[in-house]
Design a protein around this motif. Structure first.
Motif, PDB file in Angstrom:
ATOM      1  N   UNK A 120      10.263 -21.652   0.367  1.00  0.00           N
ATOM      2  CA  UNK A 120      10.847 -22.050  -0.910  1.00  0.00           C
ATOM      3  C   UNK A 120      11.703 -20.974  -1.583  1.00  0.00           C
ATOM      4  N   UNK A 121      11.527 -19.706  -1.195  1.00  0.00           N
ATOM      5  CA  UNK A 121      12.233 -18.667  -1.935  1.00  0.00           C
ATOM      6  C   UNK A 121      12.433 -17.405  -1.098  1.00  0.00           C
ATOM      7  N   UNK A 122      13.291 -16.555  -1.619  1.00  0.00           N
ATOM      8  CA  UNK A 122      13.538 -15.238  -1.038  1.00  0.00           C
ATOM      9  C   UNK A 122      13.547 -14.252  -2.202  1.00  0.00           C
ATOM     10  N   UNK A 123      12.642 -13.266  -2.150  1.00  0.00           N
ATOM     11  CA  UNK A 123      12.523 -12.299  -3.230  1.00  0.00           C
ATOM     12  C   UNK A 123      12.761 -10.901  -2.667  1.00  0.00           C
ATOM     13  N   UNK A 124      13.688 -10.185  -3.289  1.00  0.00           N
ATOM     14  CA  UNK A 124      13.950  -8.797  -2.927  1.00  0.00           C
ATOM     15  C   UNK A 124      13.510  -7.917  -4.080  1.00  0.00           C
ATOM     16  N   UNK A 125      12.707  -6.901  -3.757  1.00  0.00           N
ATOM     17  CA  UNK A 125      12.237  -5.973  -4.783  1.00  0.00           C
ATOM     18  C   UNK A 125      12.286  -4.559  -4.228  1.00  0.00           C
ATOM     19  N   UNK A 126      12.639  -3.628  -5.096  1.00  0.00           N
ATOM     20  CA  UNK A 126      12.612  -2.232  -4.672  1.00  0.00           C
ATOM     21  C   UNK A 126      11.155  -1.756  -4.682  1.00  0.00           C
ATOM     22  N   UNK A 127      10.922  -0.635  -4.052  1.00  0.00           N
ATOM     23  CA  UNK A 127       9.567  -0.102  -3.992  1.00  0.00           C
ATOM     24  C   UNK A 127       9.089   0.401  -5.351  1.00  0.00           C
ATOM     25  N   UNK A 128       9.991   0.532  -6.308  1.00  0.00           N
ATOM     26  CA  UNK A 128       9.609   0.954  -7.652  1.00  0.00           C
ATOM     27  C   UNK A 128       8.664  -0.037  -8.321  1.00  0.00           C
ATOM     28  N   UNK A 129       8.711  -1.306  -7.917  1.00  0.00           N
ATOM     29  CA  UNK A 129       7.842  -2.312  -8.530  1.00  0.00           C
ATOM     30  C   UNK A 129       6.394  -2.189  -8.059  1.00  0.00           C
ATOM     31  N   UNK A 130       6.156  -1.467  -6.978  1.00  0.00           N
ATOM     32  CA  UNK A 130       4.781  -1.321  -6.494  1.00  0.00           C
ATOM     33  C   UNK A 130       4.000  -0.407  -7.432  1.00  0.00           C
ATOM     34  N   UNK A 131       3.044  -0.986  -8.142  1.00  0.00           N
ATOM     35  CA  UNK A 131       2.214  -0.205  -9.048  1.00  0.00           C
ATOM     36  C   UNK A 131       1.185   0.621  -8.287  1.00  0.00           C
ATOM     37  N   UNK A 132       0.625  -0.002  -7.264  1.00  0.00           N
ATOM     38  CA  UNK A 132      -0.351   0.702  -6.422  1.00  0.00           C
ATOM     39  C   UNK A 132      -0.519  -0.062  -5.121  1.00  0.00           C
ATOM     40  N   UNK A 133      -1.036   0.646  -4.139  1.00  0.00           N
ATOM     41  CA  UNK A 133      -1.337   0.049  -2.844  1.00  0.00           C
ATOM     42  C   UNK A 133      -2.818   0.277  -2.593  1.00  0.00           C
ATOM     43  N   UNK A 134      -3.536  -0.780  -2.281  1.00  0.00           N
ATOM     44  CA  UNK A 134      -4.971  -0.689  -2.031  1.00  0.00           C
ATOM     45  C   UNK A 134      -5.242  -1.052  -0.579  1.00  0.00           C
ATOM     46  N   UNK A 135      -5.982  -0.192   0.090  1.00  0.00           N
ATOM     47  CA  UNK A 135      -6.351  -0.427   1.480  1.00  0.00           C
ATOM     48  C   UNK A 135      -7.846  -0.675   1.560  1.00  0.00           C
ATOM     49  N   UNK A 136      -8.205  -1.820   2.077  1.00  0.00           N
ATOM     50  CA  UNK A 136      -9.589  -2.126   2.391  1.00  0.00           C
ATOM     51  C   UNK A 136      -9.670  -2.059   3.905  1.00  0.00           C
ATOM     52  N   UNK A 137     -10.151  -0.934   4.444  1.00  0.00           N
ATOM     53  CA  UNK A 137     -10.097  -0.711   5.898  1.00  0.00           C
ATOM     54  C   UNK A 137     -10.655  -1.886   6.693  1.00  0.00           C
ATOM     55  N   UNK A 138      -9.866  -2.307   7.670  1.00  0.00           N
ATOM     56  CA  UNK A 138     -10.271  -3.395   8.541  1.00  0.00           C
ATOM     57  C   UNK A 138     -10.138  -4.772   7.936  1.00  0.00           C
ATOM     58  N   UNK A 139      -9.725  -4.846   6.668  1.00  0.00           N
ATOM     59  CA  UNK A 139      -9.654  -6.150   6.009  1.00  0.00           C
ATOM     60  C   UNK A 139      -8.267  -6.470   5.457  1.00  0.00           C
ATOM     61  N   UNK A 140      -7.826  -5.719   4.445  1.00  0.00           N
ATOM     62  CA  UNK A 140      -6.586  -6.065   3.761  1.00  0.00           C
ATOM     63  C   UNK A 140      -5.828  -4.832   3.297  1.00  0.00           C
ATOM     64  N   UNK A 141      -4.526  -5.045   3.117  1.00  0.00           N
ATOM     65  CA  UNK A 141      -3.678  -4.130   2.375  1.00  0.00           C
ATOM     66  C   UNK A 141      -3.100  -4.957   1.234  1.00  0.00           C
ATOM     67  N   UNK A 142      -3.329  -4.501   0.002  1.00  0.00           N
ATOM     68  CA  UNK A 142      -2.799  -5.185  -1.162  1.00  0.00           C
ATOM     69  C   UNK A 142      -1.692  -4.329  -1.755  1.00  0.00           C
ATOM     70  N   UNK A 143      -0.495  -4.876  -1.814  1.00  0.00           N
ATOM     71  CA  UNK A 143       0.647  -4.192  -2.413  1.00  0.00           C
ATOM     72  C   UNK A 143       0.853  -4.787  -3.809  1.00  0.00           C
ATOM     73  N   UNK A 144       0.300  -4.130  -4.824  1.00  0.00           N
ATOM     74  CA  UNK A 144       0.364  -4.640  -6.196  1.00  0.00           C
ATOM     75  C   UNK A 144       1.784  -4.517  -6.735  1.00  0.00           C
ATOM     76  N   UNK A 145       2.381  -5.650  -7.068  1.00  0.00           N
ATOM     77  CA  UNK A 145       3.704  -5.648  -7.675  1.00  0.00           C
ATOM     78  C   UNK A 145       3.635  -5.963  -9.169  1.00  0.00           C
ATOM     79  N   UNK A 146       2.444  -6.155  -9.685  1.00  0.00           N
ATOM     80  CA  UNK A 146       2.186  -6.286 -11.118  1.00  0.00           C
ATOM     81  C   UNK A 146       0.719  -5.923 -11.330  1.00  0.00           C
ATOM     82  N   UNK A 147       0.284  -5.939 -12.568  1.00  0.00           N
ATOM     83  CA  UNK A 147      -1.100  -5.545 -12.829  1.00  0.00           C
ATOM     84  C   UNK A 147      -2.107  -6.553 -12.292  1.00  0.00           C
TER      85      UNK A 147
END
Length: 181
Positions: A120-147
């Motif tokens: 449905x869409x195409x979104x381009x964002x610079x890396x500046x929008x990444x507030x934080x990156x959370x790694x849950x080893x073996x499970x997920x990587x969450x790239x927070x683009x908002x709070x």
């Protein structure tokens, strides 16, 4: 383009993110501690109020004991109550057909931006929008683009499509706040 990932999300992935965000993340832990403290303080104040207004009798003693039991039970089961609340909210979104994620999406990681492509869409964002990156080893990587929102990358899908360590190093360079759990 540095990396391209084709991600297929499930309802379980979305619930895992919400559980993490509401219960396990550093911000959630702070909120949980404050909520527990506020609730305990409120209950103690209510018990003291009952004691001073009504005085000490069998009714007040019973009432204070019940409030004390409720306080202890609530404190111990707060995380379970939060899990139940998250699950109920996700079930409600599913029931109304408004799950806020796309089942299939493609992520393109360039040197200067992230591109999310869905049907449905195409979104381009610079890396500046990444507030934080959370790694849950073996499970997920969450790239927070908002709070409250993040790109959900299941680690098994990342590992199948790219070199995990090289990808993690690349992402670590792009975001200032990295959290490992």
């Amino acid at each position: 383009m540095k990396y391209q990932l084709n991600i297929t999300l499930t309802e379980e992935d979305y619930m895992a993110f919400n559980y993490f965000h509401a219960i396990e993340s550093q911000q959630a832990q702070k909120t949980i501690k404050k909520s527990r403290g506020f609730f305990i303080a409120f209950m103690v104040a209510l018990m003291a109020f009952m004691l001073f207004v009504v005085g000490w009798d069998s009714f007040t003693a019973t009432y204070i004991i019940l409030l004390g039991i409720c306080t202890v039970v609530y404190s111990f089961f707060f995380k379970k109550l939060m899990r139940r609340n998250v699950k109920a909210q996700v079930q409600h979104l599913k029931k109304t057909g408004k799950l806020p994620f796309d089942l299939n999406s493609s992520f393109e990681f360039y040197e200067d931006k992230i591109v999310e492509i869905t049907p449905a869409k195409r979104i381009e964002q610079s890396y500046d929008v990444l507030e934080r990156v959370c790694l849950l080893p073996g499970r997920y990587i969450f790239l927070y683009n908002s709070s409250v929102g993040a790109y959900i990358l299941p680690v098994c899908q990342v590992n199948a499509q790219t070199d995990r360590d090289a990808f993690w190093n690349f992402i670590s360079e792009k975001c200032k706040t990295i959290e490992k759990y």
